[in-house]
Design an enzyme around this catalytic site. Structure first.
Site, PDB file in Angstrom:
ATOM      1  CB  CYS A  75      -0.899   0.059   1.237  1.00  0.00           C
ATOM      2  SG  CYS A  75      -1.975  -1.347   1.485  1.00  0.00           S
ATOM      3  CG  ASP A  76       2.869   5.046  -1.336  1.00  0.00           C
ATOM      4  OD1 ASP A  76       3.867   4.889  -0.606  1.00  0.00           O
ATOM      5  OD2 ASP A  76       2.550   6.142  -1.822  1.00  0.00           O
ATOM      6  CB  SER A  77      -1.516   6.813   1.796  1.00  0.00           C
ATOM      7  OG  SER A  77      -2.213   5.610   1.999  1.00  0.00           O
TER       8      SER A  77
END
Length: 214
Positions: A75-77
C-alpha cells in the site's frame, strides 16, 4: 495460505488485526523516490499505485521461500490538495516546518487521500496472479488553533504519515469528517483489499483468524 503485509505501518497492521487478520509483516525497503523518478508524468493515482506495487513485488524473493502459499499486499498513500497553481500531491512531511506549512494550507479545507493497493498471489512459491487499484477519499479538516497545531506537530506524529495527519491517532481531533472509506485514510482500504483478493481468487473470509508466526 498466509497474508503478508509489505509495510512497516503500525496503523495498517492495526486495521488488519481489528478485521480478523494477523499478517506476517515484511518491510519492502523500496526507494520511493527512485520509483517515482522512473515514471513518466504519472497522475497521482498512478504514482501511489505504482509505489504500492513496487512494495509488494520487493518482498517476493524472501516470501517465496519462507511462505510459498501467500498473498502479499502493498500500500501507499498520498494527500492531494488544491493549490493556487493546481493540485499538489504530498507524502510524509518529514520535518516540523513542512508539517506546519501544510497544515496552515489544509486547515478548514478538504483534501483527497489517495491510497494505492497491490496484491500478489503466490502458489508454491511462484507468482500466480496480480491485482492493483487505488481509492480516493475526501478528508475534511478542522481549523486547529496555533497552540493546538504547535503541540500536535511537537508530538512528531504528523511528520511520518502521509499528508501530515492521522485519523486514528492524535490527528483525529483535527479531522471534521471523511467522505468515503475511513480505513483507506488510515492506510489500507478493507473494501478495496477484499475486491483485489477476489481478483486473485482468494476469499477474505478464508484468511480470518490466520496468525503470524514472526
Amino acid at each position: 495460505m498466509r497474508f503478508v503485509l509489505a509495510s512497516a505501518s503500525p496503523a495498517r497492521l492495526s486495521v488488519l488485526r481489528s478485521a480478523g487478520i494477523d499478517p506476517l509483516v515484511r518491510v519492502s525497503g523500496v526507494d520511493e523516490d527512485a520509483v517515482a523518478a522512473a515514471l513518466t508524468d504519472p497522475t497521482p493515482a498512478e504514482l501511489v499505485t505504482a509505489l504500492a506495487e513496487s512494495k509488494a513485488e520487493a518482498v517476493i524473493p524472501a516470501i517465496a521461500d519462507e511462505v510459498p502459499d501467500a498473498v502479499i499486499v502493498g500500500c501507499d498513500s498520498m494527500l492531494s490538495t488544491q493549490e493556487e497553481h493546481g493540485p499538489e500531491v504530498v507524502g510524509k512531511p518529514a520535518t516540523a516546518e513542512v508539517a506546519a506549512q501544510r497544515w496552515k494550507r489544509m486547515a478548514g479545507g478538504t483534501g483527497e487521500l489517495l491510497t494505492g493497493h497491490a496484491v500478489v498471489r503466490l502458489r508454491d512459491g511462484a507468482i500466480e496472479a496480480r491485482a492493483r487499484d487505488h481509492l480516493s477519499t475526501t478528508v475534511r479538516f478542522a481549523e486547529p488553533t496555533d497552540a493546538e497545531l504547535d503541540t500536535y506537530i511537537a508530538t512528531g506524529e504528523p511528520l511520518a504519515v502521509a499528508g501530515g495527519f492521522t485519523l486514528d491517532g492524535l490527528g483525529g481531533w483535527f479531522v471534521e469528517g471523511v467522505d468515503g472509506d475511513p480505513s483507506s485514510v488510515i492506510g489500507i482500504s478493507l473494501p478495496l483489499t477484499r475486491k483485489l483478493l477476489g481478483r486473485v481468487h482468494v476469499s477474505v473470509v478464508s484468511l480470518w483468524g490466520t496468525q503470524a508466526t514472526s
